[in-house]
Motif scaffolding. Sequence first.
Motif, PDB file in Angstrom:
ATOM      1  N   LEU A 185     -45.854 123.529  18.121  1.00 49.11           N
ATOM      2  CA  LEU A 185     -44.467 123.335  17.679  1.00 49.11           C
ATOM      3  C   LEU A 185     -44.301 122.164  16.711  1.00 49.11           C
ATOM      4  O   LEU A 185     -43.611 122.311  15.686  1.00 49.11           O
ATOM      5  CB  LEU A 185     -43.553 123.151  18.901  1.00 49.11           C
ATOM      6  N   PRO A 186     -44.891 120.969  16.973  1.00 48.32           N
ATOM      7  CA  PRO A 186     -44.732 119.883  15.985  1.00 48.32           C
ATOM      8  C   PRO A 186     -45.269 120.253  14.607  1.00 48.32           C
ATOM      9  O   PRO A 186     -44.622 119.982  13.586  1.00 48.32           O
ATOM     10  CB  PRO A 186     -45.539 118.734  16.606  1.00 48.32           C
ATOM     11  N   ALA A 187     -46.436 120.896  14.564  1.00 48.89           N
ATOM     12  CA  ALA A 187     -46.992 121.315  13.279  1.00 48.89           C
ATOM     13  C   ALA A 187     -46.081 122.318  12.595  1.00 48.89           C
ATOM     14  O   ALA A 187     -45.884 122.277  11.366  1.00 48.89           O
ATOM     15  CB  ALA A 187     -48.386 121.920  13.486  1.00 48.89           C
ATOM     16  N   MET A 188     -45.510 123.244  13.367  1.00 44.55           N
ATOM     17  CA  MET A 188     -44.617 124.247  12.793  1.00 44.55           C
ATOM     18  C   MET A 188     -43.361 123.617  12.202  1.00 44.55           C
ATOM     19  O   MET A 188     -42.977 123.921  11.066  1.00 44.55           O
ATOM     20  CB  MET A 188     -44.241 125.273  13.854  1.00 44.55           C
ATOM     21  N   LEU A 189     -42.716 122.727  12.940  1.00 44.07           N
ATOM     22  CA  LEU A 189     -41.467 122.124  12.471  1.00 44.07           C
ATOM     23  C   LEU A 189     -41.693 121.279  11.213  1.00 44.07           C
ATOM     24  O   LEU A 189     -40.952 121.399  10.223  1.00 44.07           O
ATOM     25  CB  LEU A 189     -40.850 121.271  13.578  1.00 44.07           C
ATOM     26  N   VAL A 190     -42.720 120.440  11.242  1.00 42.49           N
ATOM     27  CA  VAL A 190     -43.018 119.618  10.063  1.00 42.49           C
ATOM     28  C   VAL A 190     -43.460 120.509   8.899  1.00 42.49           C
ATOM     29  O   VAL A 190     -43.102 120.265   7.738  1.00 42.49           O
ATOM     30  CB  VAL A 190     -44.094 118.567  10.395  1.00 42.49           C
ATOM     31  N   GLY A 191     -44.221 121.570   9.205  1.00 48.43           N
ATOM     32  CA  GLY A 191     -44.669 122.479   8.156  1.00 48.43           C
ATOM     33  C   GLY A 191     -43.511 123.212   7.490  1.00 48.43           C
ATOM     34  O   GLY A 191     -43.498 123.383   6.265  1.00 48.43           O
ATOM     35  N   VAL A 192     -42.530 123.643   8.273  1.00 50.60           N
ATOM     36  CA  VAL A 192     -41.354 124.313   7.700  1.00 50.60           C
ATOM     37  C   VAL A 192     -40.581 123.356   6.801  1.00 50.60           C
ATOM     38  O   VAL A 192     -40.146 123.722   5.700  1.00 50.60           O
ATOM     39  CB  VAL A 192     -40.448 124.863   8.826  1.00 50.60           C
ATOM     40  N   PHE A 193     -40.392 122.126   7.268  1.00 54.39           N
ATOM     41  CA  PHE A 193     -39.682 121.130   6.454  1.00 54.39           C
ATOM     42  C   PHE A 193     -40.443 120.835   5.159  1.00 54.39           C
ATOM     43  O   PHE A 193     -39.851 120.776   4.070  1.00 54.39           O
ATOM     44  CB  PHE A 193     -39.490 119.848   7.266  1.00 54.39           C
ATOM     45  N   ALA A 194     -41.766 120.674   5.258  1.00 53.02           N
ATOM     46  CA  ALA A 194     -42.580 120.423   4.060  1.00 53.02           C
ATOM     47  C   ALA A 194     -42.526 121.612   3.107  1.00 53.02           C
ATOM     48  O   ALA A 194     -42.451 121.446   1.880  1.00 53.02           O
ATOM     49  CB  ALA A 194     -44.022 120.132   4.464  1.00 53.02           C
ATOM     50  N   ASN A 195     -42.545 122.820   3.658  1.00 55.59           N
ATOM     51  CA  ASN A 195     -42.468 124.025   2.831  1.00 55.59           C
ATOM     52  C   ASN A 195     -41.141 124.085   2.077  1.00 55.59           C
ATOM     53  O   ASN A 195     -41.103 124.433   0.883  1.00 55.59           O
ATOM     54  CB  ASN A 195     -42.628 125.256   3.722  1.00 55.59           C
ATOM     55  N   ALA A 196     -40.050 123.730   2.745  1.00 56.05           N
ATOM     56  CA  ALA A 196     -38.740 123.713   2.085  1.00 56.05           C
ATOM     57  C   ALA A 196     -38.712 122.683   0.958  1.00 56.05           C
ATOM     58  O   ALA A 196     -38.165 122.944  -0.120  1.00 56.05           O
ATOM     59  CB  ALA A 196     -37.645 123.423   3.111  1.00 56.05           C
ATOM     60  N   LEU A 197     -39.292 121.516   1.204  1.00 52.49           N
ATOM     61  CA  LEU A 197     -39.328 120.485   0.156  1.00 52.49           C
ATOM     62  C   LEU A 197     -40.151 120.944  -1.046  1.00 52.49           C
ATOM     63  O   LEU A 197     -39.796 120.650  -2.200  1.00 52.49           O
ATOM     64  CB  LEU A 197     -39.901 119.189   0.726  1.00 52.49           C
ATOM     65  N   ILE A 198     -41.249 121.651  -0.804  1.00 50.53           N
ATOM     66  CA  ILE A 198     -42.072 122.156  -1.908  1.00 50.53           C
ATOM     67  C   ILE A 198     -41.267 123.133  -2.760  1.00 50.53           C
ATOM     68  O   ILE A 198     -41.290 123.083  -4.002  1.00 50.53           O
ATOM     69  CB  ILE A 198     -43.347 122.825  -1.358  1.00 50.53           C
ATOM     70  N   ILE A 199     -40.541 124.030  -2.098  1.00 50.27           N
ATOM     71  CA  ILE A 199     -39.723 125.006  -2.840  1.00 50.27           C
ATOM     72  C   ILE A 199     -38.634 124.298  -3.648  1.00 50.27           C
ATOM     73  O   ILE A 199     -38.420 124.596  -4.835  1.00 50.27           O
ATOM     74  CB  ILE A 199     -39.099 126.021  -1.863  1.00 50.27           C
ATOM     75  N   ILE A 200     -37.938 123.348  -3.014  1.00 53.29           N
ATOM     76  CA  ILE A 200     -36.866 122.626  -3.714  1.00 53.29           C
ATOM     77  C   ILE A 200     -37.422 121.845  -4.897  1.00 53.29           C
ATOM     78  O   ILE A 200     -36.829 121.801  -5.982  1.00 53.29           O
ATOM     79  CB  ILE A 200     -36.124 121.708  -2.726  1.00 53.29           C
ATOM     80  N   ALA A 201     -38.592 121.224  -4.705  1.00 54.65           N
ATOM     81  CA  ALA A 201     -39.187 120.449  -5.793  1.00 54.65           C
ATOM     82  C   ALA A 201     -39.633 121.352  -6.947  1.00 54.65           C
ATOM     83  O   ALA A 201     -39.424 121.025  -8.125  1.00 54.65           O
ATOM     84  CB  ALA A 201     -40.378 119.651  -5.262  1.00 54.65           C
ATOM     85  N   MET A 202     -40.225 122.501  -6.629  1.00 55.17           N
ATOM     86  CA  MET A 202     -40.709 123.396  -7.672  1.00 55.17           C
ATOM     87  C   MET A 202     -39.573 124.052  -8.448  1.00 55.17           C
ATOM     88  O   MET A 202     -39.691 124.332  -9.649  1.00 55.17           O
ATOM     89  CB  MET A 202     -41.622 124.477  -7.074  1.00 55.17           C
ATOM     90  N   TYR A 203     -38.463 124.317  -7.765  1.00 54.14           N
ATOM     91  CA  TYR A 203     -37.346 125.029  -8.395  1.00 54.14           C
ATOM     92  C   TYR A 203     -36.086 124.165  -8.444  1.00 54.14           C
ATOM     93  O   TYR A 203     -34.972 124.687  -8.387  1.00 54.14           O
ATOM     94  CB  TYR A 203     -37.078 126.335  -7.634  1.00 54.14           C
ATOM     95  N   TRP A 204     -36.274 122.840  -8.569  1.00 48.33           N
ATOM     96  CA  TRP A 204     -35.140 121.914  -8.571  1.00 48.33           C
ATOM     97  C   TRP A 204     -34.155 122.244  -9.693  1.00 48.33           C
ATOM     98  O   TRP A 204     -32.936 122.291  -9.480  1.00 48.33           O
ATOM     99  CB  TRP A 204     -35.642 120.483  -8.703  1.00 48.33           C
ATOM    100  N   LYS A 205     -34.671 122.478 -10.876  1.00 48.70           N
ATOM    101  CA  LYS A 205     -33.796 122.737 -12.025  1.00 48.70           C
ATOM    102  C   LYS A 205     -33.022 124.034 -11.835  1.00 48.70           C
ATOM    103  O   LYS A 205     -31.817 124.112 -12.116  1.00 48.70           O
ATOM    104  CB  LYS A 205     -34.630 122.796 -13.300  1.00 48.70           C
ATOM    105  N   VAL A 206     -33.703 125.055 -11.350  1.00 50.75           N
ATOM    106  CA  VAL A 206     -33.046 126.346 -11.128  1.00 50.75           C
ATOM    107  C   VAL A 206     -31.962 126.241 -10.068  1.00 50.75           C
ATOM    108  O   VAL A 206     -30.863 126.795 -10.206  1.00 50.75           O
ATOM    109  CB  VAL A 206     -34.095 127.401 -10.717  1.00 50.75           C
ATOM    110  N   LEU A 207     -32.253 125.493  -9.008  1.00 51.44           N
ATOM    111  CA  LEU A 207     -31.298 125.378  -7.902  1.00 51.44           C
ATOM    112  C   LEU A 207     -30.157 124.417  -8.221  1.00 51.44           C
ATOM    113  O   LEU A 207     -29.134 124.427  -7.528  1.00 51.44           O
ATOM    114  CB  LEU A 207     -32.025 124.900  -6.637  1.00 51.44           C
ATOM    115  N   SER A 208     -30.316 123.584  -9.244  1.00 51.49           N
ATOM    116  CA  SER A 208     -29.277 122.609  -9.579  1.00 51.49           C
ATOM    117  C   SER A 208     -28.294 123.129 -10.611  1.00 51.49           C
ATOM    118  O   SER A 208     -27.171 122.644 -10.700  1.00 51.49           O
ATOM    119  CB  SER A 208     -29.915 121.314 -10.109  1.00 51.49           C
TER     120      SER A 208
END
Length: 534
Positions: A185-208
């Motif tokens: 569970l700890p790996a899953m929760l941190v992994g989901v949060f890290a995955n969301a940050l990767i998506i936001i960082a990669m598509y920051w301009k598109v999402l903004s």
Amino acid sequence: MAMAPTVKVILGSIAFAVFWVLAVFPAVPFLPIGRTAGTLLGAMLMVLFRVITPEQAYDAIDLPILGLLFGTMVVSVYLERADMFKYLGNLLSWKSKGAKDLILRICLISALSSALFTNDTSCVVLTEFVLKIARQHNLPPHPFLLALASSANIGSSATPIGNPQNLVIAVLSKISFGKFLVGLLPAMLVGVFANALIIIAMYWKVLSTHKDEEDATSQVVEEEYTSHRFSPATMSHNSPSNSFVMETHSSPGSRGNSDCIESLRNRVNSLENEIQRLDSCRISDASKDMVVDESVQEKEETGIPERVETVKGGFTTQLKLFLAGKEVSEKWKHALWKICVYLVTIGMLVALLFGLDMSWTAITAALALVVLDFKDARPSLEKVSYSLLIFFCGMFITVDGFNKTGIPSKVWDIMEPYSQVDRAGGIAILALVILVLSNLVSNVPTVLLLGGQVAASAAAISASEERKAWLILAWVSTVSGNLSLLGSAANLIVCEQARQAQYMSYNLTFWRHLKFGVPSALIVTAIGLILIRG
């Protein structure tokens, strides 16, 4: 394990190669028989080539895994009928605060629903919600589709019922549901949060740079969803290139209620017609047979319809009140049934947490839902993917035969000194091997081929290291599916669902997924390896 005779090694390798080709490429031109038939062909060849005996083939089939898989599929069917996934979809757009907030919500809801209801089921149901939300916010769909598929894979790693390879690991390792959950569970929760940050960082301009529509989204999503329901249990779970079987159906409970009400309304109409016919007959008889003076005759002619109209009006009113009460009663019955479905599911999860036998717990929950439904269970049971169960049977036999050739053991003997789980370098090499194999031969065969070898090597160190080795295998074999579009069934489900959407179709390409998948899979896998404990 010593190598088998050369003839058996060659023939076993041929049988396994047939299984692998048909499992990974189910529509090959020279033998387009499909994935399920391909696994059975591989199993049959193992027996015909005398790599294993018929008795050994039967013994290779793991009934507890099949029972657990069957039970969870039935529970998923009844949860879908009880609108559980509709409520999850509505949470995606409830009081949303922008595109980045939506990404975080999709990642979290996808991960949690996948941990409880399998990743494929979540992707089947939530893909269309995600497309609608992207359309309503004037945003490109691909960041949201990537968030859905990748988080479904990461979330499913946390529980034994999240995906098929975890089912296999939980049964083979005999790790309880609670220890499995606590370990990952700890790996899953941190992994989901890290995955969301990767998506936001990669598509920051598109999402903004977007412009939200003024209309509220939650009501639109809910209304559109009610006309499009899926049967998630018919999805194939375990190959890099799935073909899909998807059924649309309306709610059985509501369909039964509407049929009952419609029949009563038809009865009202027939009764009204009968009253009108009697009315005309009585007037006709009165005009022919009765000899009275003109004033009396006029009263009779006008009085009969009045009395008939009075009787008819009162009867119709009573029937309308009855129908209204019937509708209210059926609504309450359906609401009570939905509550019972949720309570049975919660009870199943609690029983699993307390360490009860996972296979029989899932089967018991499934049968409890069948009994509570109090109607013929055939329509619901037909939505279970029996082809997936047959696929597992063939795969068990084929992989067991290949193991008996001695090739996997020989390869592991070479790797073992460099893949010890009690040091960081060994964990990294082991994770890399699992990641590559999971993308080449799919995650479930990888678990069956490596599981026993990895666990035996770790058990020589300590019991805790053995449990840690199983959890590493579960984590890496699942998250590695995010590497490419072909690495996970969940990825292909999202891609195919998006491509076939009626009004908002979108084609998620292999290269667009790979651009995101490589950094996401590597980073999330590394984070999880740091947090996993035996």
